[in-house]
Design a protein around this motif. Sequence first.
Motif, PDB file in Angstrom:
ATOM      1  N   VAL A  14      16.780 -23.229 -26.081  1.00  0.00           N
ATOM      2  CA  VAL A  14      16.400 -21.912 -25.566  1.00  0.00           C
ATOM      3  C   VAL A  14      16.482 -20.860 -26.668  1.00  0.00           C
ATOM      4  O   VAL A  14      15.597 -20.012 -26.787  1.00  0.00           O
ATOM      5  N   LYS A  15      17.505 -20.926 -27.498  1.00  0.00           N
ATOM      6  CA  LYS A  15      17.613 -19.966 -28.599  1.00  0.00           C
ATOM      7  C   LYS A  15      16.431 -20.082 -29.546  1.00  0.00           C
ATOM      8  O   LYS A  15      15.883 -19.078 -29.989  1.00  0.00           O
ATOM      9  N   VAL A  26      10.231 -26.004 -32.740  1.00  0.00           N
ATOM     10  CA  VAL A  26      11.543 -26.260 -32.130  1.00  0.00           C
ATOM     11  C   VAL A  26      11.927 -27.723 -32.369  1.00  0.00           C
ATOM     12  O   VAL A  26      13.034 -28.023 -32.808  1.00  0.00           O
ATOM     13  N   ALA A  27      10.995 -28.618 -32.095  1.00  0.00           N
ATOM     14  CA  ALA A  27      11.259 -30.048 -32.279  1.00  0.00           C
ATOM     15  C   ALA A  27      11.616 -30.356 -33.734  1.00  0.00           C
ATOM     16  O   ALA A  27      12.590 -31.063 -34.006  1.00  0.00           O
ATOM     17  N   LYS A  28      10.858 -29.811 -34.654  1.00  0.00           N
ATOM     18  CA  LYS A  28      11.111 -30.065 -36.076  1.00  0.00           C
ATOM     19  C   LYS A  28      12.456 -29.486 -36.512  1.00  0.00           C
ATOM     20  O   LYS A  28      13.225 -30.131 -37.225  1.00  0.00           O
ATOM     21  N   LEU A  53       9.367 -20.845 -18.926  1.00  0.00           N
ATOM     22  CA  LEU A  53      10.241 -20.808 -20.095  1.00  0.00           C
ATOM     23  C   LEU A  53      10.699 -19.384 -20.373  1.00  0.00           C
ATOM     24  O   LEU A  53      11.866 -19.144 -20.699  1.00  0.00           O
ATOM     25  N   ALA A  54       9.796 -18.432 -20.198  1.00  0.00           N
ATOM     26  CA  ALA A  54      10.156 -17.021 -20.424  1.00  0.00           C
ATOM     27  C   ALA A  54      11.284 -16.605 -19.484  1.00  0.00           C
ATOM     28  O   ALA A  54      12.223 -15.914 -19.896  1.00  0.00           O
ATOM     29  N   ALA A  55      11.213 -17.044 -18.242  1.00  0.00           N
ATOM     30  CA  ALA A  55      12.264 -16.706 -17.276  1.00  0.00           C
ATOM     31  C   ALA A  55      13.598 -17.323 -17.679  1.00  0.00           C
ATOM     32  O   ALA A  55      14.656 -16.707 -17.522  1.00  0.00           O
ATOM     33  N   TRP A  65      24.272 -15.664 -23.174  1.00  0.00           N
ATOM     34  CA  TRP A  65      24.401 -16.969 -23.819  1.00  0.00           C
ATOM     35  C   TRP A  65      23.630 -16.994 -25.130  1.00  0.00           C
ATOM     36  O   TRP A  65      23.894 -17.848 -25.969  1.00  0.00           O
ATOM     37  N   ILE A  66      22.625 -16.105 -25.261  1.00  0.00           N
ATOM     38  CA  ILE A  66      21.863 -15.965 -26.505  1.00  0.00           C
ATOM     39  C   ILE A  66      21.747 -14.481 -26.812  1.00  0.00           C
ATOM     40  O   ILE A  66      21.894 -13.641 -25.932  1.00  0.00           O
TER      41      ILE A  66
END
Length: 67
Positions: A14-15, A26-28, A53-55, A65-66
């Motif tokens: 999420v961060k 993100v995966a990389k 994802l935005a929510a 948390w972030i």
Amino acid sequence: MKGFTPTQKELEVVKAFADNLTRPQVAKTLLINERTVDGRIYRLRRKLGLKSLAAVCVHFYRQKWID
């Protein structure tokens, strides 16, 4: 959701999205497969009852948390 605490892996994903990375980035960055990224976000959305994802990013931010 009451009693929910994200795992370290969930926080990392999420961060990364909140930092405006794309799914392949993100995966990389996290050295995981893009399907793993998709799965983590899908499960988070289900756990939290959120539609996007935005929510999820907004929820994590509001919970502090972030950043």
